[in-house]
Design an enzyme around this catalytic site. Structure first.
Site, PDB file in Angstrom:
ATOM      1  N   GLU A  68      31.556  15.525 -30.000  1.00  0.00           N
ATOM      2  CA  GLU A  68      31.333  14.228 -29.354  1.00  0.00           C
ATOM      3  C   GLU A  68      32.665  13.494 -29.239  1.00  0.00           C
ATOM      4  OE1 GLU A  68      28.318  11.198 -30.891  1.00  0.00           O
ATOM      5  OE2 GLU A  68      30.172  10.036 -30.817  1.00  0.00           O
ATOM      6  N   ARG A 125      24.684  10.596 -24.776  1.00  0.00           N
ATOM      7  CA  ARG A 125      26.144  10.657 -24.983  1.00  0.00           C
ATOM      8  C   ARG A 125      26.843  11.215 -23.736  1.00  0.00           C
ATOM      9  NH1 ARG A 125      24.356   8.309 -28.779  1.00  0.00           N
ATOM     10  NH2 ARG A 125      24.993   8.475 -30.966  1.00  0.00           N
ATOM     11  N   SER A 135      30.064  10.456 -35.645  1.00  0.00           N
ATOM     12  CA  SER A 135      29.568  11.835 -35.496  1.00  0.00           C
ATOM     13  C   SER A 135      30.629  12.663 -34.791  1.00  0.00           C
ATOM     14  CB  SER A 135      28.299  11.858 -34.642  1.00  0.00           C
ATOM     15  OG  SER A 135      27.284  11.097 -35.231  1.00  0.00           O
TER      16      SER A 135
END
Ligand code: FAD
Ligand code: EPU
Length: 330
Positions: A318, A154, A222
Site C-alpha cells: 500500500e 485504496r 499498513s
C-alpha cells in the site's frame, strides 16, 4: 543534500537533492516546470524514501478551508496542504458531520483522494464532490468529478491512468446536513447512543491503542493492502485453513485481512536489521531506530514470498516506495 528523515513518517535516514515548500498554485506550477525530476509530497505518511532521491521533493502546503451551504449540504473547499485530521476535527466542531470515522488518519488533504483513504467503514470518496488538479502534461487546471476519480479500495484514477500526471491543489467535499452514522465496523458497533463526537473519540481511542505513533516509532501504517481474492479461491483456502477470515465484497470477491496471513506465517516481531514486523499489528512494519531501505525491502519481500507460498496470494504494497529516481515496485 537535505535529509528526508523528518519528511516521512518511516523516518529513514535518506536525502534528496532539494526540498521546495510550496504554498499556492502559482508556486506549484513554477516548481513543477523548473524541476525535471521531482516527487510530490504531502506529509510523507504513505511514502518511504528507501535511498537518496536524486530530485526535488515538492511539499504541498496549499492552505485554506472554505465552507458554503446549500439547502441540504455543507460544501467544503480545502487546500491540499491542510492536515487531514485537523480538517475532520474542524468539521466536527462546526457541526459539519460525517467524516468522524476517518479521524486520526495521518497525512494531508491533497493525498486523501490518491489512495482513497479509509477506516472504520468509510472511505474519503464517500464525501468527495470533486478534486481540483493541475495536469502536468499541459499545465492546465482541471476539475475531476467524483465519477471521474474512479474510487475503489485504496485505489483511484490518480494511482492508475493519471499516475504521475497530476497535482491535487484542492479537494471539494460534500457533507449531507442529515447525515447517517456508520457504526457497522467492529468495535464501533459496541457504542451506546452513538453520536458524531462519540464516534470521533472512539476511533481515536482504538487507533491509539492499535497503531504505533509514527512520531515515536517510524512507520507508514499498513504496509500492504488487504488482498481481494476470488470467492472460489477463498472457498478452497477454507478447506486447508478453516479459520481464515474473509469479508464478502460481492458475489465474486472476498477481502482477506493481510494481518491474518502475515500472522499465520509467523512474522510477528520478525526483524531484518532495524526493521520490525509489529508484534500486535503485523501489517505494520516499523523502524526500530537505524533502519535502512534495503532492510525494508528485504523484510517486505520475505513476507510477500512466504504469503505467496503458503496461501497462493500475492500481497501488494500500500505504501509508496521511492528510490533514486522515483517510485519503485517490489
Ligand atoms: P504522502 O505520503 O506525502 O503521499 C502519498 C502519495 O500521494 C504519494 O504518491 C504522493 O506523491 C501523492 N501525493 C501527495 N500529495 C499529493 C498532491 N497534492 N497531488 C498529487 N499527488 C499527491 N491510510 C488509510 O487509508 N487508512 C488508515 O487508516 C491509515 N492509517 C495510517 C496510520 C498510520 C500510523 C500511518 C503512518 C499511515 C496511515 N495511513 C492510512 C496511510 C496515510 O495516512 C494515507 O495514505 C495518507 O493519505 C497519506 O497522506 P500524506 O500527505 O502523508 O501522503
Ligand atoms: N489480525 C490478525 N492478527 C493480528 C492483528 C489482526 O490475524 O495480530 C486480523 C484479524 O482477523 C483482524 C484483521 O486482521 O480482524 C483486521 O485487523 P484490523 O481491524 O486492525 O484492520 P486491518 O485490516 O489490519 C485496515 C486498514 C487500516 C484501517 C483499519 C480500520 C488496510 C490495508 N488497512 O487494517 O488502514 O485503519 O482497517 O478500518 O486496509 C492504512 O491503510 O495504513 C491503515 C492503517
Amino acid at each position: 543534500m537535505p535529509s528526508l528523515s523528518s519528511y516521512h513518517s518511516f523516518h529513514l535516514d535518506t536525502n534528496c537533492s532539494s526540498v521546495l515548500n510550496i504554498e499556492d498554485v502559482e508556486q506549484l506550477t513554477a516548481a513543477v516546470a523548473s524541476n525535471s525530476q521531482f516527487y510530490l509530497l504531502g506529509e510523507g505518511s504513505n511514502t518511504i524514501f528507501l535511498e537518496d532521491f536524486f530530485g526535488t521533493v515538492i511539499v504541498n502546503r496549499i492552505a485554506g478551508i472554505q465552507m458554503r451551504e446549500s439547502s441540504a449540504y455543507y460544501h467544503l473547499r480545502v487546500g491540499a496542504g491542510e492536515n487531514w485530521h485537523q480538517l475532520v476535527s474542524t468539521a466536527l466542531n462546526n457541526g459539519w458531520y460525517g467524516m468522524e470515522n476517518l479521524a486520526l488518519i495521518p497525512g494531508s488533504v491533497g493525498a486523501s483522494p490518491i489512495q482513497n483513504i479509509g477506516a472504520y467503514g468509510l472511505e474519503v470518496g464517500n464525501f468527495i464532490e470533486s478534486v481540483e488538479i493541475i495536469d502536468l502534461i499541459d499545465g492546465a487546471s482541471k476539475i475531476l468529478t467524483y465519477q471521474e476519480c474512479l474510487f475503489g479500495y485504496r485505489d483511484s484514477v490518480f494511482k492508475n491512468e493519471l499516475a504521475g500526471r497530476v497535482v491535487v491543489t484542492h479537494v471539494n467535499f460534500v457533507l449531507p446536513k442529515k447525515n447517517t452514522l456508520v457504526t457497522s465496523y467492529g468495535e464501533l458497533a459496541r457504542l451506546s447512543a452513538p453520536s458524531p463526537r462519540k464516534i470521533f473519540d472512539e476511533v481515536i481511542r482504538i487507533r491509539q491503542e492499535k497503531l504505533p505513533d509514527p512520531n515515536v516509532t517510524g512507520n507508514a501504517g499498513s504496509f500492504f493492502k488487504n488482498p481481494v481474492i476470488a470467492a472460489h479461491a477463498y472457498q478452497t483456502l477454507q478447506v486447508s485453513h478453516p479459520s481464515i477470515p474473509g469479508f464478502k465484497i460481492d458475489n465474486e470477491n472476498v477481502k482477506v485481512p493481510a494481518a491474518w496471513l502475515i500472522d499465520q506465517c509467523g512474522f510477528k516481531g520478525r526483524r531484518v536489521g532495524d526493521v520490525s514486523c509489529h508484534p500486535n499489528q503485523p501489517l505494520v512494519l516499523t523502524n526500530q531506530g537505524k533502519a535502512r531501505g534495503e532492510d525494508v525491502v528485504a523484510l517486505a519481500r520475505e513476507i510477500m514470498n512466504e504469503v505467496l507460498n503458503t496461501f497462493d496470494i500475492t500481497l501488494e504494497p500500500e505504501v509508496r516506495l521511492v528510490g533514486k529516481e522515483g517510485l519503485i515496485t517490489l
